[in-house]
Design an enzyme around this catalytic site. Structure first.
Site, PDB file in Angstrom:
ATOM      1  N   LEU A  55       0.832  -1.196   0.069  1.00 68.10           N
ATOM      2  CA  LEU A  55       0.023  -0.122   0.016  1.00 68.10           C
ATOM      3  C   LEU A  55       0.861   1.440   0.039  1.00 68.10           C
ATOM      4  CD1 LEU A  55      -2.617  -1.051   2.555  1.00 68.10           C
ATOM      5  CD2 LEU A  55      -2.654  -1.524   0.202  1.00 68.10           C
ATOM      6  N   ASP A  56       0.247   2.176  -0.536  1.00 69.04           N
ATOM      7  CA  ASP A  56       0.954   3.411  -0.352  1.00 69.04           C
ATOM      8  C   ASP A  56       0.115   4.589   0.578  1.00 69.04           C
ATOM      9  OD1 ASP A  56      -1.502   4.635  -1.357  1.00 69.04           O
ATOM     10  OD2 ASP A  56      -0.776   4.930  -3.488  1.00 69.04           O
ATOM     11  N   ILE A  57       0.498   5.776   0.703  1.00 73.87           N
ATOM     12  CA  ILE A  57      -0.006   6.753   1.764  1.00 73.87           C
ATOM     13  C   ILE A  57      -1.480   6.722   1.747  1.00 73.87           C
ATOM     14  CG2 ILE A  57       0.376   8.796   0.656  1.00 73.87           C
ATOM     15  CD1 ILE A  57       1.569  10.077   3.208  1.00 73.87           C
ATOM     16  N   PHE A  58      -1.924   6.611   0.466  1.00 78.72           N
ATOM     17  CA  PHE A  58      -3.358   6.698   0.395  1.00 78.72           C
ATOM     18  C   PHE A  58      -4.194   5.393   0.658  1.00 78.72           C
ATOM     19  CE2 PHE A  58      -1.510   9.778  -2.521  1.00 78.72           C
ATOM     20  CZ  PHE A  58      -1.979  10.774  -2.083  1.00 78.72           C
ATOM     21  N   GLU A  59      -3.490   4.408   1.225  1.00 75.11           N
ATOM     22  CA  GLU A  59      -3.972   2.959   1.826  1.00 75.11           C
ATOM     23  C   GLU A  59      -4.473   2.191   0.615  1.00 75.11           C
ATOM     24  OE1 GLU A  59      -6.317   3.226   5.150  1.00 75.11           O
ATOM     25  OE2 GLU A  59      -4.777   4.694   6.105  1.00 75.11           O
TER      26      GLU A  59
END
Length: 135
Positions: free
Chosen positions: A12-16
């Site tokens: 996942l990235d910071i935006f989930e």
């Protein structure tokens, strides 16, 4: 040929949701599974050749999220003289929603010179067999 991949936190990235670069890794994992299943990897090593990706066109359709189980399909779409194209799709297992799709162009190269080669008759025949058996 399908590969099952479960989405974990490190995907996942910071935006989930799954980061766009991770989809390329998912597609690559499925291609390795496909090669293992359908082609003789030792033949490539013995002949000093390799299949390499020359181009990827990818469409991101719907985000994948933590815990999703993804099914990654890989099929032969085209066979040319010096290249071929694999069609890949990623769908969410629980509901069949299309997450991503891609067309991956590959070429055969000489491992020593790094130059593209014509696809051998043996490889073309094998790819054609795999394509026909998946239709």
């Amino acid at each position: 040929m399908s590969t099952l991949i479960k989405v974990y936190g490190f995907h996942l990235d910071i935006f989930e949701h799954v980061n766009n670069a991770r989809y390329l890794e998912f597609l690559e994992q499925a291609r390795w599974d496909w090669i293992e299943q359908h082609l003789d990897f030792s033949w490539f090593k013995r002949n000093g050749v390799a299949l390499v990706v020359a181009n990827i066109n990818i469409n991101y359709r719907t985000p994948a999220n933590l815990g999703d189980e993804l099914i990654v399909d890989c099929n032969v779409a085209e066979i040319g003289v010096k290249s071929g194209v694999l069609s890949q799709k990623i769908v969410r297992k629980k509901d069949g929603v299309l997450i991503s799709d891609a067309l991956v162009t590959f070429v055969l190269i000489d491992i020593n010179t790094k130059k593209a080669l014509m696809l051998t008759d043996q490889l073309r025949e094998k790819l054609e067999y795999v394509r026909q058996s998946s239709e």
